[in-house]
Design a protein around this motif. Sequence first.
Motif, mmCIF file in Angstrom:
data_model
loop_
_atom_site.group_PDB
_atom_site.id
_atom_site.type_symbol
_atom_site.label_atom_id
_atom_site.label_comp_id
_atom_site.label_asym_id
_atom_site.label_seq_id
_atom_site.Cartn_x
_atom_site.Cartn_y
_atom_site.Cartn_z
ATOM 1 N N GLY A 107 13.947 -26.302 -10.930
ATOM 2 C CA GLY A 107 14.245 -27.583 -10.313
ATOM 3 C C GLY A 107 14.664 -27.447 -8.861
ATOM 4 O O GLY A 107 14.281 -28.266 -8.011
ATOM 5 N N THR A 108 15.450 -26.411 -8.562
ATOM 6 C CA THR A 108 15.843 -26.165 -7.172
ATOM 7 C C THR A 108 14.629 -25.812 -6.323
ATOM 8 O O THR A 108 14.480 -26.287 -5.190
ATOM 9 N N ALA A 109 13.753 -24.969 -6.880
ATOM 10 C CA ALA A 109 12.532 -24.613 -6.155
ATOM 11 C C ALA A 109 11.671 -25.852 -5.900
ATOM 12 O O ALA A 109 11.147 -26.036 -4.792
ATOM 13 N N ALA A 110 11.539 -26.719 -6.903
ATOM 14 C CA ALA A 110 10.738 -27.932 -6.730
ATOM 15 C C ALA A 110 11.373 -28.887 -5.735
ATOM 16 O O ALA A 110 10.673 -29.614 -5.019
ATOM 17 N N GLY A 111 12.703 -28.885 -5.662
ATOM 18 C CA GLY A 111 13.385 -29.771 -4.727
ATOM 19 C C GLY A 111 13.323 -29.301 -3.290
ATOM 20 O O GLY A 111 13.388 -30.112 -2.367
ATOM 21 N N LEU A 112 13.181 -27.985 -3.096
ATOM 22 C CA LEU A 112 13.243 -27.425 -1.746
ATOM 23 C C LEU A 112 11.879 -27.004 -1.199
ATOM 24 O O LEU A 112 11.747 -26.843 0.012
ATOM 25 N N SER A 113 10.914 -26.792 -2.073
ATOM 26 C CA SER A 113 9.612 -26.275 -1.634
ATOM 27 C C SER A 113 8.499 -27.224 -2.060
ATOM 28 O O SER A 113 8.393 -27.569 -3.242
#
Length: 280
Positions: free
Chosen positions: A110-116
């Motif tokens: 989820g963090t990766a999807a939110g930032l990248s």
Amino acid sequence: MSDTSVPGGSRSAPAFESTDGKTVPFRGGGFSPRPRKFIGLAVFVVLIAVWELGSRTGVISSLVLPAPSEAFGSFMDLVHSGNLWRHLSASLQRLVFGFSAGVSLGLICGTAAGLSSVARAIITPLVSAIFPIPKIALLPLFIIWFGIGEGSKVATILFGSFFPMVIATYSAIDNVDRTLIRMGQSFSLGKAQIIWKIVLPAALPGILSGTRIAASISIILLVAAEMIGAQYGIGAYVLLAGNLMATDQLIAGVAILSMLGLTVSWLISRLEKHFLGWRN
């Protein structure tokens, strides 16, 4: 605007005057709630008392819904026989492993999807396609992959808690106020510092809300998975009680699950109080 004391602390929080002259306590993130610890407990006590009275007077049939005192007697038999710990320890191990792994992976993705943008293009279509599928429907497939033992049960819980965490995490990151990010850039903060000091703390309320939802789904899937091929576990105990038409044991098992859910909710509330104290 005036200052009012914050419940449970000595600090003061801003309060705004409405048009009718009344002050309205306010905090970052919403209105400041006042704790009402005994109202919820009183509701449970009243419901159980009415239930017990209805069972004793014959209004409620004991065959359909036994009295709370009978269910408590079955619970005490479970304690004295030593089977409570066997069932509870088996369920807790599956819940802890599956929930922890699912939340951790969901937080990372989820963090990766939110930032990248690249990660979002990869992850969000998969989440949108798989999330609506009832996870218990995939249990037979997990049994084929991981066997009838612990692997399939843990995988079911992991799968069920993963998707709510992914959605909650990248949605929370998306909703971070862009003004805060621009402020960090104006102070010459690097990208890593902005993510660590601004984005993640601001997204934490949404992430913890997702954790609460994932925990509830995990407990539901735990019971469903234990009803298939488990010797010990709260779900297995409830299934056996249902097959034997032992409604007092069935109610005792449901009460144990309720207490487990309340405990998990309390733990998450403690995490919210610890990490989100800055909202007061």
